[in-house]
Design an enzyme around this catalytic site. Structure first.
Site, PDB file in Angstrom:
ATOM      1  N   HIS A  89       0.769  -1.528  -0.587  1.00 41.36           N
ATOM      2  CA  HIS A  89      -0.322   0.153   0.351  1.00 41.36           C
ATOM      3  C   HIS A  89       0.436   1.379  -0.310  1.00 41.36           C
ATOM      4  O   HIS A  89       0.127   2.448  -0.138  1.00 41.36           O
ATOM      5  CB  HIS A  89      -1.032   0.483   1.331  1.00 41.36           C
ATOM      6  CG  HIS A  89      -0.159   0.225   2.378  1.00 41.36           C
ATOM      7  ND1 HIS A  89      -0.138  -0.147   3.886  1.00 41.36           N
ATOM      8  CD2 HIS A  89      -0.274   1.267   3.624  1.00 41.36           C
ATOM      9  CE1 HIS A  89       0.636  -0.445   4.356  1.00 41.36           C
ATOM     10  NE2 HIS A  89       0.468   1.176   4.357  1.00 41.36           N
ATOM     11  N   ASP A 120       0.119  -7.991   1.598  1.00 46.71           N
ATOM     12  CA  ASP A 120       0.436  -6.014   1.174  1.00 46.71           C
ATOM     13  C   ASP A 120       1.732  -5.800   1.479  1.00 46.71           C
ATOM     14  O   ASP A 120       2.484  -5.439   2.754  1.00 46.71           O
ATOM     15  CB  ASP A 120       0.154  -5.456   2.535  1.00 46.71           C
ATOM     16  CG  ASP A 120       0.115  -3.852   2.835  1.00 46.71           C
ATOM     17  OD1 ASP A 120       0.247  -3.169   1.229  1.00 46.71           O
ATOM     18  OD2 ASP A 120      -0.263  -3.754   3.917  1.00 46.71           O
ATOM     19  N   SER A 197       4.334   2.510   8.119  1.00 49.61           N
ATOM     20  CA  SER A 197       4.094   1.385   7.078  1.00 49.61           C
ATOM     21  C   SER A 197       5.575   1.048   6.446  1.00 49.61           C
ATOM     22  O   SER A 197       6.099   1.871   5.489  1.00 49.61           O
ATOM     23  CB  SER A 197       2.963   1.552   6.595  1.00 49.61           C
ATOM     24  OG  SER A 197       1.665   1.708   7.005  1.00 49.61           O
TER      25      SER A 197
END
Length: 233
Positions: A89, A120, A197
């Site tokens: 993402h 992911d 992230s």
């Protein structure tokens, strides 16, 4: 080695064996010397991921507008030849991806090698960004409740590396999020903010036990289990 040297070596099996062993040993020593085992090394192996995406929108006046949207995330090296792990993402839809190292004060263009949207995870490739590519190794230990964890990342797009500590707070967690369906995840208490992230969750020996990918308003922080992530990568 020149062709003449090779001919000489091939006529002497003992020399050939010895030379091969010495070359292999030297390669292993170089490889091992670049494996992260300290905080100072770890700072050389984490990167801020910068992305640019081209988005087309319809304005209130019903005209077509093209926008350049910038994003940031984090990533980390897993090999001395420049392979970087991050979240899917983080780079989804990006037309331009680059990585920045505050340690070397250098930016390098990154190539997208592959990704798994469901898990992911994404893999990028760069050339050597500093004098050498320090990189992390995956932990072979399991996820154990209360174990100390370390996170190095770039929350909120910060240009400087942020160091955080925490503990494993739940060994197994539901990895499903609105944008992904991770099969193996765990919870920890090292705070994950937007921009964190794709960063590594490390054990006390600076081995990767997870990949940070989500957090929520209830202060629950989630990571993709390291052994699972390694298989996908």
């Amino acid at each position: 080695l020149t062709s003449d040297t090779l001919s000489e070596i091939n006529t002497d099996p003992t020399t050939t064996t010895t030379t091969t062993t010495e070359l292999t040993t030297t390669t292993e020593l170089i490889e091992n010397s670049l494996i992260v085992d300290s905080l100072e090394d770890a700072k050389k192996a984490v990167f801020k991921i910068n992305t640019v995406s081209d988005i087309v929108e319809i304005s209130e006046r019903l005209s077509v507008e093209s926008l350049n949207v910038k994003g940031t995330g984090s990533g980390f090296l897993i090999s001395n030849d420049g392979y970087i792990v991050t979240n899917h993402h983080v780079i989804a839809g990006a037309t331009n991806i680059s990585v920045y190292s505050p340690f070397f004060n250098k930016t390098d263009k990154a190539k997208l090698i592959g990704y798994s949207e469901c898990d992911d995870l994404a893999v990028l490739k760069i050339d050597t960004i500093g004098d050498s590519n320090y990189h992390f190794k995956w932990s072979t230990d399991g996820i154990n409740l209360s174990n100390k964890v370390i996170n190095l990342s770039f929350p909120l797009g910060d240009k400087e590396t942020t160091y955080l500590e925490g503990n494993v707070s739940k060994e197994n967690s539901d990895g499903n999020k609105p944008w992904t369906a991770v099969e193996k995840a765990f919870e920890h208490t090292a705070e994950i903010l937007p921009g964190s992230s794709g960063s590594p969750i490390l054990d006390k020996n600076f081995k990767v036990i997870g990949v940070a990918y989500a957090g929520n308003i209830y202060k629950q922080e989630f990571a993709i289990e390291g052994s699972y992530a390694k298989e996908i990568i």
